[in-house]
Structures are given as C-alpha cells and as structure tokens.
Enzyme design. Sequence first.
Site, PDB file in Angstrom:
ATOM      1  N   HIS A  94      -0.316   1.741  -0.619  1.00  0.00           N
ATOM      2  CA  HIS A  94      -1.748   1.484  -0.770  1.00  0.00           C
ATOM      3  C   HIS A  94      -2.352   0.807   0.465  1.00  0.00           C
ATOM      4  O   HIS A  94      -3.571   0.724   0.608  1.00  0.00           O
ATOM      5  CB  HIS A  94      -1.992   0.612  -2.004  1.00  0.00           C
ATOM      6  N   ASP A 125      -5.700   5.212   0.021  1.00  0.00           N
ATOM      7  CA  ASP A 125      -6.475   4.776  -1.134  1.00  0.00           C
ATOM      8  C   ASP A 125      -6.184   5.693  -2.311  1.00  0.00           C
ATOM      9  O   ASP A 125      -5.629   6.792  -2.145  1.00  0.00           O
ATOM     10  CB  ASP A 125      -7.974   4.786  -0.815  1.00  0.00           C
TER      11      ASP A 125
END
Length: 423
Positions: free
Chosen positions: A395, A399
């Site tokens: 992450h 995204d």
Amino acid sequence: MSFRRVLATSARFARLPQFLFSQYRTYASKIVKVPEMAESITEGTLKQFSKQVGDYVELDEEIATIETDKIDVSVNAPEAGTIKELLVKEEDTVTVGQDLISMELGGAPSGGKKEQGKEQPKEPASKEQETSSQPKGGQEQEKSQDKPAPPKEEKKPEPPKEEKKSQPAPSKQAKEEQPKKSDTPFGSREERRVKMNRMRLRIAERLKQSQNTAASLTTFNEVDMSSLMELRKLYKDDILKKSGVKLGFMSAFSRACVLAMKELPAVNASIEGPNGGDTIVYRDYVDISVAVATEKGLVTPVVRNAESMDMVGIEKAIADLGKKARDNKLTIEDMAGGSFTISNGGVFGSLMGTPIINLPQTAVLGLHAIKEKPVAINGKVEIRPMMYLALTYDHRLLDGREAVTFLVKVKEYIEDPRRMLLG
C-alpha cells in the site's frame, strides 16, 4: 655427454616397466576447494559427501553438495583421481575458497581394484577362521576329551546365567514403564528437534522482513474459468504436437498480468532506498517469479522478459524452470531478480489465501482451486468453474483503486481470452 651415451641412456629408460611411471603419476595430489557460488553467497553448509575416502572419481563427477540460502551447489572433481582425505565434516559451515577434499590424481582405477581386492579377502579370512577352528576342535577332542570339555561347559553356562540375571532387570523396568504409558490418556507425547536448513531459515527471514517492511493489503475477486478451459481443451493437443508444451493456466494468467501492467505500471514497480525506501523504480520489462514448492522449501524461479512472449513461450519457460526445480538443478541466476510473483496454491487444493509479497516487489497474485459453483448468468443460474483470485500489494506504492483495477483487468482477460490477442 656423447651422443652415443645419450642414446644408450634413453634406451635403458624405454626398457623400464611402465608401472613405474604410472606409480609416479599417482603421487600428484590436488586440493578441491569450495567453489564460487554467487556474488551474494560466500558460505554454506556441507550437506553431504557423495564420495568417501578411497573412492575413485571421474572428471566433473559430483563429490559433495553444499547447501546455501537459495540453492544446493554441487562440488565436482576437477580431475580424475582417488579421494585421499576429507578435510571437513558434514553439516560444517564452509566458505568460498576453503579446502574441502584432498585427491590423489591418476592411477585411480588400479587403486580401486586394489581396494576391491582388499575387501574380498576379508570374507574368506573369516571363513578360514571358521574352518581352522573346526579342525583344532577335532584334534582337541581326539587328543583329550576330558580337558577341553569342562572349560567349554563352564564357559557356556556362565554367560546365560548372567543374561538371565540381566534379563529380569529390563523386564522390571519395562513393567514399570508400561503403567506410566498407560496412565497417560493422550498416548505418545514424544518430541524431536531438527535444525532448520539454510533455505528454510532464509525463507523465514525473507517472509518476516516482508511483513515488517511492506504495508501489505489483499484484495479478492472471482473469475469464471469456462472460456479459458474451453480454449485449452480445443488447442492443447495441437500445441503439444507443434511445440511439445502442455498448455496450462499459469501462462494465461502471466500473459493477462503483463497486459494489465501496461495500463498500471506501478504493479511492476518497486521501492528502493534507505530507511524503507524513498525511490520508485519503474520497469519496461516484466520478470515474473513463479512460486514452485520443493521438498526443501519454496523457490521462485524467474521467467524473464515475459512481456515479449506469447502464452506458449511463457508456458515452455515455466515448464523448464519447474523441471529444474524438481531436479534440484536451479541456479542462482534462475532465481535472481523478479518484478512480480504468481503463486498457485490451487494445485494443492487451497480455496482462498493471502500470499506474502516477495520483496522488493510490490505485488503478488495468488491463484486458487477451481470449484464448480452456481452463478447468475444473464438472469439464469448456471454451474460454472470458478476460481478465487487474491492480490496482495504494498500500500506504500499502490492505492486500492489501482490494485482493484489491476485484478479486475486480469479477471476480464481470463474470462475472455480473445481479448489477450488484441493487447
């Protein structure tokens, strides 16, 4: 020295027996050292010796195996000869360039025959002892039956008495141990401890490093495998005849990932730099690491430049790497690098799981078992072969929108393989 004396001397040497020269050659010795393994690997564990002292080895014959963090390295004989001395022990840690084995070069076949000759007379020697003891016993019985008989009778009963005395002791212990075992309602509770091999230690270290470094998150989706299975059914025989490759599903998923990366290049990128990384590295090539389970642990050989291959080419590369992995013939170069990983836990029956990122990569795709399930198709319920897909991503770089979009595109390519011809 005159010319005639030179000729006479050479003639005398020519008449010397050839075995003198062969014996002279056997005096040459060679020290076999730990070979270079890779730039990043300087030591390993000597797993086993394939040959022992006195064994004859041919040129390039394997004489030892060294276990490293990633692969097993074979140590081959630099020349033909006989093993004279083992300079280290099994399970010892060895470093590159360390002395490993002392060899005696040349003349080994005759030495091997001598060893066999030495081993063979040992058997008849024992027979001679048996036969020699028989006549001696016969002579003693003929000469005097009174003297030899008592010592034999005294010696024979004494050991059994000791055995009889020693037998009740263990039987009492056994009787005492039996109630102890029967007292435990859970049965056997024995434990054994085995030291982890280098590969397993390295795998554990890398997986824990991934968990501690990457901000891992997993997204799931479900894919209908009907079209891909139909495509494989129609063309697998023709492809096998033309290329000798059995068409599977890994090549289709690899090709689908390559096409999806063209629109979402961050999936094929990585983070580099100090303190967790501060630089994003984007790549124009796609090196796909294929997770392969072996007896010693999980390995990830790399299919390089997968973006330039079609499905058949990718399938052939995967098949070659899988065979090398099963035969323990993978090299460091086969596993170095990799920009994206595909793990197929479905071959073992896994229905769903969350794979761990192979750092410094950004994402890993997990494939799972194909199960027939009722699915709504155009307002009707149909039974379709369905598979769960899992994409674990970092992450810090990806995204949720990018990760989910990537997985959806892979799903679309698999559900309609014809789309991959347009990519």
